[in-house]
Design a protein around this motif. Structure first.
Motif, mmCIF file in Angstrom:
data_model
loop_
_atom_site.group_PDB
_atom_site.id
_atom_site.type_symbol
_atom_site.label_atom_id
_atom_site.label_comp_id
_atom_site.label_asym_id
_atom_site.label_seq_id
_atom_site.Cartn_x
_atom_site.Cartn_y
_atom_site.Cartn_z
ATOM 1 N N GLY A 1 15.893 12.146 5.232
ATOM 2 C CA GLY A 1 15.875 13.572 4.937
ATOM 3 C C GLY A 1 15.193 13.933 3.633
ATOM 4 N N ILE A 2 14.400 13.020 3.091
ATOM 5 C CA ILE A 2 13.696 13.278 1.832
ATOM 6 C C ILE A 2 12.651 14.378 2.028
ATOM 7 C CG2 ILE A 2 11.926 11.506 2.179
ATOM 8 C CD1 ILE A 2 12.249 10.859 -0.864
ATOM 9 N N ASP A 3 12.474 15.202 1.013
ATOM 10 C CA ASP A 3 11.443 16.232 1.108
ATOM 11 C C ASP A 3 10.103 15.650 0.641
ATOM 12 O OD1 ASP A 3 10.876 17.153 -1.836
ATOM 13 O OD2 ASP A 3 13.066 17.092 -1.671
ATOM 14 N N LYS A 4 9.026 16.336 1.000
ATOM 15 C CA LYS A 4 7.675 15.839 0.740
ATOM 16 C C LYS A 4 7.426 15.603 -0.747
ATOM 17 C CE LYS A 4 2.827 17.076 1.400
ATOM 18 N NZ LYS A 4 1.907 18.116 1.871
ATOM 19 N N GLU A 5 7.813 16.529 -1.588
ATOM 20 C CA GLU A 5 7.572 16.400 -3.031
ATOM 21 C C GLU A 5 8.303 15.184 -3.602
ATOM 22 O OE1 GLU A 5 8.486 18.848 -7.121
ATOM 23 O OE2 GLU A 5 8.135 19.995 -5.294
ATOM 24 N N SER A 6 9.545 15.004 -3.221
ATOM 25 C CA SER A 6 10.316 13.848 -3.695
ATOM 26 C C SER A 6 9.731 12.543 -3.172
ATOM 27 C CB SER A 6 11.776 13.970 -3.255
ATOM 28 O OG SER A 6 12.388 15.086 -3.846
ATOM 29 N N PHE B 1 -0.160 9.662 3.482
ATOM 30 C CA PHE B 1 0.779 10.571 4.144
ATOM 31 C C PHE B 1 0.136 11.203 5.383
ATOM 32 C CE2 PHE B 1 2.766 14.789 4.502
ATOM 33 C CZ PHE B 1 4.110 14.443 4.562
ATOM 34 N N LYS B 2 -1.074 11.716 5.221
ATOM 35 C CA LYS B 2 -1.777 12.352 6.345
ATOM 36 C C LYS B 2 -2.065 11.355 7.462
ATOM 37 C CE LYS B 2 -3.968 16.203 3.925
ATOM 38 N NZ LYS B 2 -5.248 16.798 3.518
ATOM 39 N N ILE C 1 5.226 9.161 11.004
ATOM 40 C CA ILE C 1 6.178 10.036 10.317
ATOM 41 C C ILE C 1 5.951 11.468 10.780
ATOM 42 C CG2 ILE C 1 6.342 8.535 8.292
ATOM 43 C CD1 ILE C 1 4.580 10.596 6.775
ATOM 44 N N PHE C 2 6.965 12.303 10.533
ATOM 45 C CA PHE C 2 6.893 13.718 10.873
ATOM 46 C C PHE C 2 7.316 14.551 9.673
ATOM 47 C CE2 PHE C 2 7.570 11.596 14.923
ATOM 48 C CZ PHE C 2 6.571 12.167 15.684
ATOM 49 N N THR D 1 0.829 -1.198 0.000
ATOM 50 C CA THR D 1 0.000 0.000 0.000
ATOM 51 C C THR D 1 0.868 1.255 0.000
ATOM 52 O OG1 THR D 1 -0.053 0.182 2.414
ATOM 53 C CG2 THR D 1 -1.715 -1.233 1.392
ATOM 54 N N PRO D 2 0.263 2.402 -0.307
ATOM 55 C CA PRO D 2 1.023 3.650 -0.212
ATOM 56 C C PRO D 2 1.589 3.882 1.191
ATOM 57 C CG PRO D 2 -0.933 4.038 -1.512
ATOM 58 C CD PRO D 2 -1.044 2.635 -0.945
#
Length: 70
Positions: free
Chosen positions: A17-22, A48-49, A57-58, A3-4
């Motif tokens: 350290g990945i950003d949200k868009e990536s 994600f939410k 996750i944060f 699943t996602p």
């Protein structure tokens, strides 16, 4: 079933350290989705939410990290 939710956790573990868009882009790629249409974005955003709500996750200054539970 993959699943996602699980994909997001796996990606964060591998890409510290990945950003949200990536993260969203890599999650879509992991499923073989070539582009992020509205349905894909919504599915990833929902997962994600949910992960943020459960403190799995944060998100801090657009960087995503795992919570203390993982």
């Amino acid at each position: 079933m993959f699943t996602p939710l699980l994909a997001i956790i796996l990606i964060i573990k591998k890409a510290i350290g990945i950003d949200k868009e990536s993260l969203f882009t890599e999650t879509a790629r992991l499923f073989g989705w070539g582009r992020n249409g509205e349905k894909v974005e919504n599915a990833i955003l929902k997962a994600f939410k949910n992960l943020i709500k459960c403190t799995t996750i944060f998100l801090n200054e657009n960087k995503v990290s795992l919570g203390n539970n993982d």
